[in-house]
Design a protein around this motif. Structure first.
Motif, PDB file in Angstrom:
ATOM      1  N   ARG A 260      -0.230 -20.172  -2.477  1.00  0.00           N
ATOM      2  CA  ARG A 260      -0.053 -18.992  -1.619  1.00  0.00           C
ATOM      3  C   ARG A 260      -1.382 -18.552  -1.024  1.00  0.00           C
ATOM      4  O   ARG A 260      -2.455 -18.848  -1.553  1.00  0.00           O
ATOM      5  N   GLN A 261      -1.279 -17.812   0.062  1.00  0.00           N
ATOM      6  CA  GLN A 261      -2.421 -17.167   0.682  1.00  0.00           C
ATOM      7  C   GLN A 261      -2.488 -15.715   0.217  1.00  0.00           C
ATOM      8  O   GLN A 261      -1.506 -15.149  -0.275  1.00  0.00           O
TER       9      GLN A 261
ATOM     10  N   ARG B 117      -6.408 -20.433  -0.099  1.00  0.00           N
ATOM     11  CA  ARG B 117      -5.199 -20.705  -0.873  1.00  0.00           C
ATOM     12  C   ARG B 117      -5.529 -20.733  -2.360  1.00  0.00           C
ATOM     13  O   ARG B 117      -6.554 -21.280  -2.760  1.00  0.00           O
TER      14      ARG B 117
ATOM     15  N   HIS C 276       1.300  -9.618 -10.062  1.00  0.00           N
ATOM     16  CA  HIS C 276       2.006  -9.714  -8.788  1.00  0.00           C
ATOM     17  C   HIS C 276       3.521  -9.840  -8.983  1.00  0.00           C
ATOM     18  O   HIS C 276       4.244 -10.131  -8.024  1.00  0.00           O
TER      19      HIS C 276
ATOM     20  N   ASN D 295      -1.396  -6.348   0.744  1.00  0.00           N
ATOM     21  CA  ASN D 295      -1.151  -5.804   2.073  1.00  0.00           C
ATOM     22  C   ASN D 295      -2.234  -6.283   3.024  1.00  0.00           C
ATOM     23  O   ASN D 295      -3.260  -6.833   2.603  1.00  0.00           O
TER      24      ASN D 295
ATOM     25  N   GLU E 108      -2.576 -13.102   1.959  1.00  0.00           N
ATOM     26  CA  GLU E 108      -1.680 -12.256   2.752  1.00  0.00           C
ATOM     27  C   GLU E 108      -0.272 -12.208   2.178  1.00  0.00           C
ATOM     28  O   GLU E 108       0.499 -11.308   2.500  1.00  0.00           O
ATOM     29  N   GLU E 109       0.082 -13.182   1.335  1.00  0.00           N
ATOM     30  CA  GLU E 109       1.406 -13.197   0.707  1.00  0.00           C
ATOM     31  C   GLU E 109       1.461 -12.335  -0.538  1.00  0.00           C
ATOM     32  O   GLU E 109       2.554 -12.038  -1.042  1.00  0.00           O
ATOM     33  N   LEU E 110       0.297 -11.909  -1.043  1.00  0.00           N
ATOM     34  CA  LEU E 110       0.250 -11.146  -2.284  1.00  0.00           C
ATOM     35  C   LEU E 110      -0.264  -9.713  -2.107  1.00  0.00           C
ATOM     36  O   LEU E 110       0.020  -8.855  -2.941  1.00  0.00           O
TER      37      LEU E 110
END
Length: 245
Positions: A208-209, A185, A197, A215, A211-213
């Motif tokens: 955020r992780q 995180r 981003h 692919n 995977e949220e930013l």
């Protein structure tokens, strides 16, 4: 494991009260001892055998002393309704924390405030059953607390200034600067990385992780890099790569 017995320590409250009467707080002051619940255990002039006296429980000095802090200030004695200057000192009795109170009528307090330290020390010594910590002189404690507070305030101002300078620096640098915890995180981010981003501020990235930013393929690769760094304790340097948000 089995309980094989109970160790108990007993003492007579009436004897404790008699000892408190021998400790003089100025000309008209007196001592009180409260147990770990804030109930009067011994009083120089009140018969605690007649009933339970819980009137002192809600005083701020009692709450402070039960939390392990020395407290001195003006109160109204809940039993006499008389304005008093009182000092509350935590006292360790066995595994519990009790309270020793030295009270002096407010009208006469200025004459004896310098001598309260000795009375508090004597009162605490009466209560202690072997392991009571020494009570420092009130004047020295007050002065020392003031010095510590001033030093702490100065240090906080310095740290705030340095933190703001560092924050401005990392937000001014065009490179991406961020910190992630062991779970991946983001816990700190800079403006350049947030803008990359498409987010308005670094705070929008925090929490955020990956995977949220990114692919799935890139997030998996970055997570593998992070795990390798954490596992081996070695940095990954001078590696060029193309990234997309």
């Amino acid at each position: 494991d089995h309980v094989i017995g109970v160790l108990m320590t007993q003492y007579r409250l009436d004897r404790l009260a008699e000892r408190l009467k021998q400790v003089h707080v100025g000309e008209h002051g007196f001592m009180i001892v409260l147990d770990h619940t804030g109930t009067v255990a011994a009083h120089a002039f009140v018969d605690v055998q007649a009933r339970e006296y819980r009137e002192y429980q809600d005083l701020p000095g009692v709450r402070a002393a039960l939390a392990g802090q020395l407290w001195t200030g003006r109160i109204v004695d809940p039993l006499t309704n008389e304005p008093m200057i009182a000092s509350f000192v935590p006292a360790t009795v066995g595994s519990a924390r009790w309270v020793v109170i030295a009270l002096q009528p407010a009208t006469a307090a200025d004459q004896v405030i310098g001598s309260l330290a000795w009375q508090l020390g004597a009162g605490a010594a009466i209560v202690a059953l072997g392991g009571l910590a020494a009570v420092l002189a009130l004047g020295r404690v007050s002065n020392r607390n003031r010095q510590l507070a001033e030093a702490l305030d100065a240090q906080n101002r310095t740290l705030t200034t340095e933190r703001n300078m560092l924050r401005n620096l990392i937000d001014t640098i065009p490179d991406h600067i961020f910190i992630k915890d062991a779970a991946g995180r983001y816990v700190l981010d800079n403006a350049a990385h947030a803008r990359f981003h498409g987010l308005a501020a670094p705070a929008d990235v925090v929490g955020r992780q990956m995977e949220e930013l990114f692919n799935a393929e890139m997030a998996e690769r970055y997570r593998a890099d992070d795990e390798r760094v954490l596992r081996a304790g070695q940095s990954i340097l001078t590696r060029e790569e193309q990234i997309t948000n």
